[in-house]
Design an enzyme around this catalytic site. Sequence first.
Site, PDB file in Angstrom:
ATOM      1  N   LYS A  15       0.849  -1.181   0.000  1.00  9.47           N
ATOM      2  CA  LYS A  15       0.000   0.000   0.000  1.00  9.47           C
ATOM      3  C   LYS A  15       0.889   1.236   0.000  1.00  9.47           C
ATOM      4  O   LYS A  15       2.048   1.113   0.392  1.00  9.47           O
ATOM      5  CB  LYS A  15      -0.946  -0.012   1.190  1.00  9.47           C
ATOM      6  N   HIS A  35      -1.434  -5.277   5.741  1.00  7.18           N
ATOM      7  CA  HIS A  35      -0.905  -6.011   6.901  1.00  7.18           C
ATOM      8  C   HIS A  35      -1.982  -6.320   7.947  1.00  7.18           C
ATOM      9  O   HIS A  35      -1.845  -7.248   8.721  1.00  7.18           O
ATOM     10  CB  HIS A  35       0.314  -5.299   7.514  1.00  7.18           C
ATOM     11  N   LYS A  90      -2.992 -10.013  10.590  1.00  8.57           N
ATOM     12  CA  LYS A  90      -3.045 -10.037  12.064  1.00  8.57           C
ATOM     13  C   LYS A  90      -3.880 -11.235  12.505  1.00  8.57           C
ATOM     14  O   LYS A  90      -4.955 -11.484  11.968  1.00  8.57           O
ATOM     15  CB  LYS A  90      -3.674  -8.742  12.605  1.00  8.57           C
ATOM     16  N   GLU A 127      -4.811   5.486  17.554  1.00  7.21           N
ATOM     17  CA  GLU A 127      -3.361   5.443  17.766  1.00  7.21           C
ATOM     18  C   GLU A 127      -2.950   6.595  18.669  1.00  7.21           C
ATOM     19  O   GLU A 127      -3.536   7.681  18.598  1.00  7.21           O
ATOM     20  CB  GLU A 127      -2.628   5.596  16.434  1.00  7.21           C
ATOM     21  N   ASP A 136      -5.022   6.591   4.382  1.00  7.62           N
ATOM     22  CA  ASP A 136      -4.024   5.808   5.102  1.00  7.62           C
ATOM     23  C   ASP A 136      -4.634   4.602   5.828  1.00  7.62           C
ATOM     24  O   ASP A 136      -4.022   3.544   5.901  1.00  7.62           O
ATOM     25  CB  ASP A 136      -3.334   6.737   6.120  1.00  7.62           C
ATOM     26  N   HIS A 164      -7.254  -0.883   5.605  1.00  4.21           N
ATOM     27  CA  HIS A 164      -7.434  -1.650   6.843  1.00  4.21           C
ATOM     28  C   HIS A 164      -8.879  -1.659   7.363  1.00  4.21           C
ATOM     29  O   HIS A 164      -9.447  -2.709   7.645  1.00  4.21           O
ATOM     30  CB  HIS A 164      -6.541  -1.091   7.945  1.00  4.21           C
ATOM     31  N   LYS A 222      -4.908   9.649  14.775  1.00  5.62           N
ATOM     32  CA  LYS A 222      -3.594   9.655  15.415  1.00  5.62           C
ATOM     33  C   LYS A 222      -3.644  10.577  16.618  1.00  5.62           C
ATOM     34  O   LYS A 222      -4.483  11.464  16.709  1.00  5.62           O
ATOM     35  CB  LYS A 222      -2.534  10.127  14.417  1.00  5.62           C
TER      36      LYS A 222
HETATM   37  C1  BG6 Z   1      -0.230   1.793   8.391  1.00  2.00           C
HETATM   38  C2  BG6 Z   1      -0.444   3.273   8.319  1.00  2.00           C
HETATM   39  O1  BG6 Z   1      -0.727   1.157   7.245  1.00  2.00           O
HETATM   40  O2  BG6 Z   1      -0.901   1.279   9.532  1.00  2.00           O
HETATM   41  C3  BG6 Z   1       0.061   3.945   9.569  1.00  2.00           C
HETATM   42  O3  BG6 Z   1       0.250   3.793   7.200  1.00  2.00           O
HETATM   43  C4  BG6 Z   1      -0.582   3.339  10.784  1.00  2.00           C
HETATM   44  O4  BG6 Z   1      -0.175   5.341   9.547  1.00  2.00           O
HETATM   45  C5  BG6 Z   1      -0.435   1.819  10.757  1.00  2.00           C
HETATM   46  O5  BG6 Z   1       0.066   3.856  11.921  1.00  2.00           O
HETATM   47  C6  BG6 Z   1      -1.232   1.185  11.854  1.00  2.00           C
HETATM   48  O6  BG6 Z   1      -0.905  -0.176  11.887  1.00  2.00           O
HETATM   49  P1  BG6 Z   1      -0.979  -0.981  13.237  1.00  2.00           P
HETATM   50  O7  BG6 Z   1      -0.643  -2.373  12.859  1.00  2.00           O
HETATM   51  O8  BG6 Z   1      -0.008  -0.343  14.185  1.00  2.00           O
HETATM   52  O9  BG6 Z   1      -2.393  -0.804  13.719  1.00  2.00           O
END
Ligand code: BG6
Length: 540
Positions: free
Chosen positions: A196, A226, A230, A264, A283, A288, A388
Amino acid sequence: MGMNNLGNPDPTRKALFVEPEATLVTPVQTIPTQFDSQAARRPDESCVFVIFGASGDLTSRKLVPALYNLECQGLLPAGVAVLGFAITPMDDESFRDSMHKAVQSSAEVACYNETTWASFVSRLHYVTAAFDDPTAFATLHDTLDQLDRAHGCGGNTLYYLATSPAFYGQVVDQLGAHNLTEPRRPGAWTRIIVEKPFGRDVTSAAKLNDQIHRSFHEAQVYRIDHYLGKETVRNILAFRFANSILEPLWNREHIDHVQITAAETLGVEHRGKYYDGAGALRDMFQNHLFQLMALVAMEPPVKYNGDLVRDRKADVLRSIVPITRERLAIEAVRGQYGAGHIGSSAVAAYATEPDVNPKSRTETFAALKLRIDNWRWADVPFYIRSGKRLATKFTEIAITFKRVPKQFFNLGPHEVIDANVLTLRIQPDEGIALTFGVKSPGTDMVIRQMKMDFSYQSDFGESRATAYETLLLDAMEGDSTLFNRYDSVELSWQILQPVLDAWASDGAAWPLGIYPSGSWGPVASDVLLARDGRGWRNGG
Ligand code: BG6
């Protein structure tokens, strides 16, 4: 162009569910699933794993640590060779040194030891080359053949686009033009993993899909997210479809609404340059969060197999009611973090972060109310938010059931019986919880909410596999179930496009709420739910 042997996986190999015969003879506690039989997952076939952009962050932070972890667990096939390909001048030795440091300092490497490193390091190779240099691609054939002979890679090739997205098109064009998408020997396979961000809107995503399809067949393409690697995300399907008590309740008759939150505490850190041109919708939502929504809302697939699961996920995205300009004000909220505190540490405002335009209108927080207009979900809102610099870090899906139709317990005039809430905790405290009302001990009839709580960590211990480990193995095995298909990517962008367009075109009409770091986002986010008589669950 000629297409290669796509190495169709055996669809039963990764089945989430145990065959019925096995359940008859196996005690419930020890039913083997893919979650606890990782040793069985070592792929049969090797490959040359070519990383385009191997001098970048992703390779040292995620890809090579993941491969090293697989080596530690004995899951990396003996013949896998890694070829870094990037413009930064390095040779095998300097690439190996730099990866050595990366692996030693990686928080994701649980088992660093010199013996494993010694066996792993000989797999690593590097060529210095520009992505627009045709000679470099012409000679890639020879390099792949040499690695094949040296390591026994079976003629298979797995490319990984870990470059800046600006180079994706260039690299796939070069691979196509030099016949590097063809099998290098009969029966071998060639696949490509694409990182991505996949485009930045409907048009660019469709263009990139077209460009990839000029060189690769869709079945060779693995668009990675990703989140889908998980453990707890993969468990959504297992939980939904391995428990017969849930399915009768999993619909508009019983569910009041669904909340999906990815909160986050981190800010943009060193990624200001990328993030300021992206924002939270691009993002986190397009990939996700929409994937989480699709897994929660999809119909059962006929089989646990790449296209059948992805068909059902695409149906969900296809059923989303567009957020029109008229509804934007009540269905979409954006915000940007100002200065504040995370725990006891003072943190700076987004607009003062490195590489961020001080006048930036980029959203670091977004919340959407989505409606899935299909038989199962009509009138059940899905509230989705991500931000964030919020108060705590957690990702969860909370399913709130309808309240009891009538309470007859002589409770106080203002007392109500809370609805049951089923929470799927994705991170950090992975697990599943269900709240339910019980009578509090004593003479009075007082109903209190209690919780049945399953925790991954207490019941299974630390999860060993990181998302990248799981997904790299899947790609090596030719299992595309947990990768995004071209149609889902474009459908996700279509959902977001009206919001992106409106927010980009007319700032004043759609306020950007500045929220203090360490809070739960802009006030408008609470109003979004309060308007429907609901409230966000802030990690409760
Ligand atoms: C990424 C984003 O794909 O996922 C980031 O670009 C984000 O901005 C991250 O912080 C969050 O991933 P995880 O696994 O920490 O929830």
